[in-house]
Design a protein around this motif. Structure first.
Motif, short mmCIF file in Angstrom:
data_model
loop_
_atom_site.label_atom_id
_atom_site.label_comp_id
_atom_site.label_asym_id
_atom_site.label_seq_id
_atom_site.Cartn_x
_atom_site.Cartn_y
_atom_site.Cartn_z
N VAL A 1 0.84 -1.21 0.00
CA VAL A 1 0.00 0.00 0.00
C VAL A 1 0.87 1.25 0.00
O VAL A 1 0.62 2.20 -0.76
CB VAL A 1 -0.95 0.00 1.21
CG1 VAL A 1 -1.61 1.37 1.40
CG2 VAL A 1 -2.03 -1.06 1.04
N ALA A 2 1.92 1.26 0.82
CA ALA A 2 2.80 2.42 0.88
C ALA A 2 3.55 2.61 -0.43
O ALA A 2 3.78 3.74 -0.88
CB ALA A 2 3.78 2.28 2.04
N GLU A 3 3.93 1.50 -1.07
CA GLU A 3 4.63 1.61 -2.35
C GLU A 3 3.72 2.24 -3.41
O GLU A 3 4.20 2.92 -4.32
CB GLU A 3 5.08 0.22 -2.82
CG GLU A 3 6.09 0.26 -3.95
CD GLU A 3 7.40 0.89 -3.52
OE1 GLU A 3 7.92 1.73 -4.28
OE2 GLU A 3 7.91 0.55 -2.44
N GLY A 4 2.41 2.04 -3.24
CA GLY A 4 1.46 2.68 -4.14
C GLY A 4 1.19 4.13 -3.80
O GLY A 4 0.37 4.77 -4.44
N GLY A 5 1.85 4.66 -2.78
CA GLY A 5 1.70 6.07 -2.46
C GLY A 5 0.57 6.39 -1.51
O GLY A 5 0.17 7.55 -1.40
N GLY A 6 0.06 5.39 -0.80
CA GLY A 6 -1.02 5.65 0.14
C GLY A 6 -0.73 5.03 1.49
O GLY A 6 0.36 4.51 1.74
N GLY A 7 -1.73 5.08 2.37
CA GLY A 7 -1.55 4.55 3.71
C GLY A 7 -2.83 4.02 4.28
O GLY A 7 -3.84 3.85 3.57
N ILE A 8 -2.84 3.78 5.57
CA ILE A 8 -3.98 3.18 6.24
C ILE A 8 -5.20 4.10 6.20
O ILE A 8 -6.33 3.65 5.98
CB ILE A 8 -3.60 2.82 7.69
CG1 ILE A 8 -2.54 1.71 7.69
CG2 ILE A 8 -4.83 2.38 8.49
CD1 ILE A 8 -1.92 1.44 9.05
N HIS A 9 -4.98 5.39 6.40
CA HIS A 9 -6.10 6.34 6.35
C HIS A 9 -6.70 6.37 4.96
O HIS A 9 -7.92 6.41 4.80
CB HIS A 9 -5.63 7.73 6.77
CG HIS A 9 -6.74 8.66 7.09
ND1 HIS A 9 -7.14 9.67 6.24
CD2 HIS A 9 -7.56 8.73 8.18
CE1 HIS A 9 -8.15 10.33 6.80
NE2 HIS A 9 -8.43 9.78 7.96
N CYS A 10 -5.86 6.34 3.93
CA CYS A 10 -6.34 6.36 2.55
C CYS A 10 -7.22 5.15 2.23
O CYS A 10 -8.09 5.22 1.36
CB CYS A 10 -5.17 6.35 1.58
SG CYS A 10 -4.01 7.71 1.73
#
Length: 385
Positions: free
Chosen positions: A368-377
């Protein structure tokens, strides 16, 4: 093309560097409703509303449930699809330790999603293009007649990606939640909005006052509409930056309310030198230093240092190493973990101190982080109204 939400617009995605990476989830726990810095979090009872009777509760207010979305195998994630599905399953299981979770999945993938997430997660058959339900789903508010789901007319972050199924997600989720769908008459995303529940909104101009979403609309007109929709009386605007990531600098990866009059600000590492993101940070900090909230309180700003990329290993250009993109649940806080042990521990400590009474659960989200997002996203709360 990568499955990246926040892929660098000028350079393309870099998701391939994570091929084969696995994700792990922490064990869920329980906790008590939060207070902050010795001050009670009264966001659930604050009376601020628009003349139309709407109010968006703070994320710290009690939730009825959390929604997530299952990225399909035929999505733009390509060879990373299974990895990002593991990340979403880990987030879903962590959240389900605190409150009900409903996950949207394509009918043909619902069985696999149930198997990955476990019996504690409800899976409903709704076609989606990707996992970013914070942006594609409805932003829930309390209205005079009960729950309303604001449809922000999701258009793939200003037309940078095609999301025909996600464009209908807000309508589907609002119906599932039993709320009325409210057309925002603006285009934007939930990650562009951060409220304190007492009448204050933080947002970036780059993601909302932008012709790729709201052509011809001034900041004043957009602000007036947001006040009407969300029940806020004051908007704190940051400049942000256009074109450096697919969201045009969403506020939920920059600044978050962490209690009454307290703002957490994601701070790039000074050792990395001046960058476009350090300039965004500096500008936001300058604005917050001179700002008050809707109740007239001076804001306390708490820096939340980002991890050291040299420690966590090779990552693509789109990698979002941002602890501020955490998610508050009933009795807990779900926080990302990136592999920089010192920074991971510091982030958990800072966030935990600002949300006393809530159990901090850290979850690995490499894909998910590699895709530029996070848990909130990847999450969207349905408040109790």
């Amino acid at each position: 093309m990568s499955g990246s939400k926040r892929r660098t617009v000028l350079r393309g995605g870099a998701a391939a560097v994570l091929a084969g990476a696995a994700a792990a989830a922490c064990s869920p726990g329980s906790g008590k409703p939060a207070t902050t810095g010795g001050r009670a979090d009264v966001s659930a009872t604050d009376p601020a509303r628009t003349p139309a009777g709407r109010r968006m509760p703070a994320e710290t207010a009690r939730h009825r449930r959390t929604y997530l979305a299952w990225p399909p195998l035929d999505s733009d994630w390509a060879d990373l699809a299974e990895d990002v599905q593991r990340d979403i399953a880990g987030i879903a299981r962590a959240v389900a330790g605190f409150e009900p979770v409903t996950l949207l999945a394509a009918p043909e993938e619902a069985k696999a999603a149930r198997r990955a997430c476990g019996a504690g997660v409800e899976v409903i058959p709704v076609p989606v293009d990707d996992l970013w339900i914070r942006d594609s789903g409805p932003t829930f508010v309390s209205g005079r007649k009960g729950l309303e789901g604001i449809d922000l007319r999701f258009n793939g972050w200003g037309g940078k990606q095609r999301h025909p199924r996600d464009a209908r997600v807000a309508r589907s989720v609002a119906a599932h939640a039993g709320g009325a769908r409210l057309d925002a008459r603006l285009t934007g995303e939930g990650g562009a909005l951060e409220v304190d529940g007492h009448g204050t909104l933080m947002a970036t101009e780059s993601s909302l006052v932008n012709d790729n979403r709201n052509p011809g609309l001034s900041r004043d007109r957009i602000e007036a509409r947001l006040k009407e929709l969300l029940g806020v009386s004051k908007v704190i605007w940051f400049k942000g930056v256009k074109g450096e990531d697919i969201t045009d600098c969403h506020v939920d990866a920059l600044a978050r309310f962490a209690g009454d009059g307290v703002v957490l600000l994601s701070r790039p590492r000074p050792e990395d030198g001046p960058t476009v993101w350090s300039r965004v940070y500096d500008q936001a900090r300058g604005v917050l230093k001179e700002s008050t909230d809707a109740l007239g309180r001076r804001l306390e700003v708490v820096d939340l240092p980002e991890p050291d990329r040299a420690v966590i290993g090779r990552r693509g250009r789109d990698f979002l190493g941002c602890y501020a993109n955490y998610y508050v649940v009933n009795g807990g806080v779900i926080v990302p973990r990136f592999g920089d042990r010192g920074a991971d521990r510091r982030a958990a400590s800072v966030i935990g101190d600002l949300h006393p009474g809530r159990k901090v659960v850290q979850v690995d989200i490499p894909a998910v982080a590699e895709g530029g997002g996070g848990i909130h996203c990847a999450t969207q709360q349905q408040p109790r109204v």
